[in-house]
Design a protein around this motif. Structure first.
Motif, short mmCIF file in Angstrom:
data_model
loop_
_atom_site.label_atom_id
_atom_site.label_comp_id
_atom_site.label_asym_id
_atom_site.label_seq_id
_atom_site.Cartn_x
_atom_site.Cartn_y
_atom_site.Cartn_z
N ALA A 190 19.75 5.42 -15.12
CA ALA A 190 19.30 6.41 -14.14
C ALA A 190 19.58 5.96 -12.71
CB ALA A 190 17.79 6.67 -14.32
N GLY A 191 19.37 4.67 -12.45
CA GLY A 191 19.60 4.14 -11.12
C GLY A 191 21.06 4.19 -10.72
N ALA A 192 21.94 4.00 -11.69
CA ALA A 192 23.37 4.04 -11.39
C ALA A 192 23.77 5.40 -10.82
CB ALA A 192 24.18 3.74 -12.66
N LYS A 193 23.26 6.46 -11.42
CA LYS A 193 23.58 7.81 -10.93
C LYS A 193 23.09 8.00 -9.49
CE LYS A 193 23.03 12.73 -11.89
NZ LYS A 193 22.91 13.04 -10.45
N GLU A 194 21.85 7.62 -9.24
CA GLU A 194 21.29 7.82 -7.91
C GLU A 194 22.04 7.02 -6.84
OE1 GLU A 194 17.24 7.88 -7.07
OE2 GLU A 194 16.66 8.99 -8.87
N LEU A 195 22.36 5.77 -7.16
CA LEU A 195 23.02 4.92 -6.17
C LEU A 195 24.48 5.31 -5.97
CD1 LEU A 195 21.46 1.44 -7.06
CD2 LEU A 195 20.85 3.00 -5.19
N LEU A 196 25.16 5.69 -7.03
CA LEU A 196 26.54 6.13 -6.88
C LEU A 196 26.62 7.42 -6.07
CD1 LEU A 196 27.89 5.19 -10.41
CD2 LEU A 196 28.79 4.36 -8.22
N ASP A 197 25.61 8.26 -6.19
CA ASP A 197 25.56 9.47 -5.37
C ASP A 197 25.43 9.15 -3.88
OD1 ASP A 197 25.82 11.12 -7.53
OD2 ASP A 197 23.68 11.62 -7.69
N GLN A 198 24.93 7.94 -3.58
CA GLN A 198 24.82 7.50 -2.18
C GLN A 198 26.12 6.88 -1.66
OE1 GLN A 198 22.08 8.21 -0.38
NE2 GLN A 198 21.29 9.18 -2.25
N GLY A 199 27.11 6.76 -2.54
CA GLY A 199 28.41 6.24 -2.12
C GLY A 199 28.53 4.72 -2.12
N VAL A 200 27.67 4.03 -2.85
CA VAL A 200 27.76 2.56 -2.86
C VAL A 200 29.03 2.10 -3.58
CG1 VAL A 200 25.24 2.36 -2.82
CG2 VAL A 200 26.45 2.27 -5.01
N THR A 201 29.52 0.95 -3.18
CA THR A 201 30.68 0.35 -3.86
C THR A 201 30.28 -0.89 -4.66
OG1 THR A 201 31.24 -1.07 -1.97
CG2 THR A 201 32.22 1.15 -2.03
N ALA A 202 29.02 -1.30 -4.50
CA ALA A 202 28.53 -2.48 -5.22
C ALA A 202 27.02 -2.35 -5.40
CB ALA A 202 28.85 -3.76 -4.44
N LYS A 248 28.55 -1.13 1.71
CA LYS A 248 27.66 -0.09 1.16
C LYS A 248 27.16 -0.60 -0.19
CE LYS A 248 26.16 4.30 1.50
NZ LYS A 248 25.41 4.87 2.66
N ILE A 249 26.03 -1.29 -0.14
CA ILE A 249 25.55 -2.03 -1.31
C ILE A 249 24.21 -1.45 -1.76
CG2 ILE A 249 24.82 -4.28 -2.19
CD1 ILE A 249 26.60 -5.52 0.06
N GLY A 250 24.12 -1.14 -3.04
CA GLY A 250 22.88 -0.64 -3.61
C GLY A 250 22.09 -1.77 -4.25
N CYS A 251 20.79 -1.53 -4.42
CA CYS A 251 19.91 -2.51 -5.05
C CYS A 251 18.97 -1.77 -6.01
CB CYS A 251 19.11 -3.26 -3.98
SG CYS A 251 17.91 -4.45 -4.64
N MET A 252 18.91 -2.19 -7.25
CA MET A 252 17.98 -1.59 -8.20
C MET A 252 17.04 -2.67 -8.74
SD MET A 252 20.23 -0.81 -11.64
CE MET A 252 21.19 0.51 -10.94
#
Length: 343
Positions: free
Chosen positions: A232-244, A184-188
């Motif tokens: 701001a991006g950290a909040k949005e992506l952490l709300d999606q449950g990313v671990t990285a 579960k990887i986010g990208c900003m």
């Protein structure tokens, strides 16, 4: 009022000729104590020597211009410094114009460099690049002033282009996190219309597809390449449950760190992070940030080489087709990523 030689002569009690000989260090039989007296009077009167350099004896000073959209970005600051150093070694002085993303500033910078008759212009396009900016750059090309793009492409502008392989950078960052067990990887990244943003997201998607991990559009955050967007991006992506998270640059990663620290998340305990640019910020963060290095020094050296080739070709009245030059980024490992295991 400006102090003149004759004013010093009057106070010192000597002739203007004597003062001129002493201040210009010309050969004479003037006594040392008289010289010291004249120098002391000149200092007390705050006399400033006029330049006596005859610039007509010099060849035309060789200059390059450079447009930098964000001098607060440590990567661009380093890139501009590297370009200046490389240009100097080739006998050129670099005029840098920091424009931010303001369109009017961009126009004024181009006009200023053109008015200075620079030999060539290196442009890092602003994120707000639009059709009017493109017209402006095309006008520069029509005037036969050598022009090249660095780091970011500009749609519709066909000229030499030097950049890192941003798709490869986005891919290797994502693959690195996948190898550590993250699924579960986010990208900003910055604005969606910016070349580097698009390419890094393409690389991110390729890596997910190769690992058979579904792409989720909510796991990509588009902002600006700055600290505020990272926060701001950290909040949005952490709300999606990313671990990285793959951050668009080290400034965004710093904003992400700030959000994590203020909201009880541990890096890398709760969240693994990879930055981009491998700037000095990486070693200042706690823990030190793993980041993608774009080979700024090599890019700068190639940019100067390419623009000077254009200058020389222009003098020979020859033309060659525009070329793209890509450099391969790599990962600088530090301590912001941890391996996870799923039971």
């Amino acid at each position: 009022m400006k102090v003149k030689v004759k004013d010093i002569a009057r106070v010192a009690g000597v002739s203007p000729t004597t003062v001129s000989l002493v201040l210009n260090n010309k050969p004479s039989r003037i006594a040392d104590d008289t010289k010291e007296h004249i120098f002391r009077v000149a200092r007390e009167m705050q006399f400033q020597m006029a330049s006596e350099v005859d610039f007509s004896e010099y060849r035309k000073v060789k200059t390059l211009g450079m447009i930098v959209p964000d001098k607060k970005n440590p990567f661009y600051d380093r890139l501009a410094e590297e370009v200046a150093d490389c240009a100097f070694l080739r006998g050129y002085t670099l005029f840098q114009c920091g424009t931010g993303d303001d369109i009017q500033s961009f126009y004024l910078a181009i006009e200023s460099l053109m008015s200075k008759n620079v030999d060539g212009i290196i442009v890092i396009p602003p994120r707000t690049m639009d059709k009017e900016n493109v017209k402006l750059l095309k006008s520069v090309q029509k005037s036969r002033v050598p022009l090249m793009l660095l780091d970011r492409a500009a749609y519709g502008v066909f000229c030499d282009f030097v950049t890192a392989d941003n798709k490869h950078g986005g891919r290797i960052a994502t693959e690195y996190l996948i190898r550590q067990g993250h699924t579960k990887i986010g990208c900003m990244v910055g604005d969606a219309n910016v070349y580097t943003s698009r390419k890094r997201v393409e690389g991110y998607r390729e890596a997910l597809a190769a690992a058979k991990i579904p792409f989720e559009k909510n796991c990509v955050y588009y902002g600006h390449f700055d600290v505020e967007s990272g926060y701001a991006g950290a909040k949005e992506l952490l709300d999606q449950g990313v671990t990285a998270i793959v951050a668009g640059n080290d400034l965004m990663a710093y904003g992400l760190y700030r959000f994590a620290g203020e909201h009880g998340y541990s890096v890398p305990g709760d969240l693994s992070v990879i930055g981009y640019d491998n700037t000095e910020l990486c070693e200042l963060m706690v823990p030190p940030l793993t980041s993608i290095d774009q080979n700024a020094g090599t890019m700068a050296s190639k940019a100067v080489e390419v623009i000077l080739q254009q200058v020389e070709i222009q003098e020979e009245e020859e033309q060659e087709p525009a070329r793209n030059y890509y450099f391969t980024p790599y990962i600088q490992e530090r301590e912001s990523v941890r391996m996870v295991s799923w039971s």
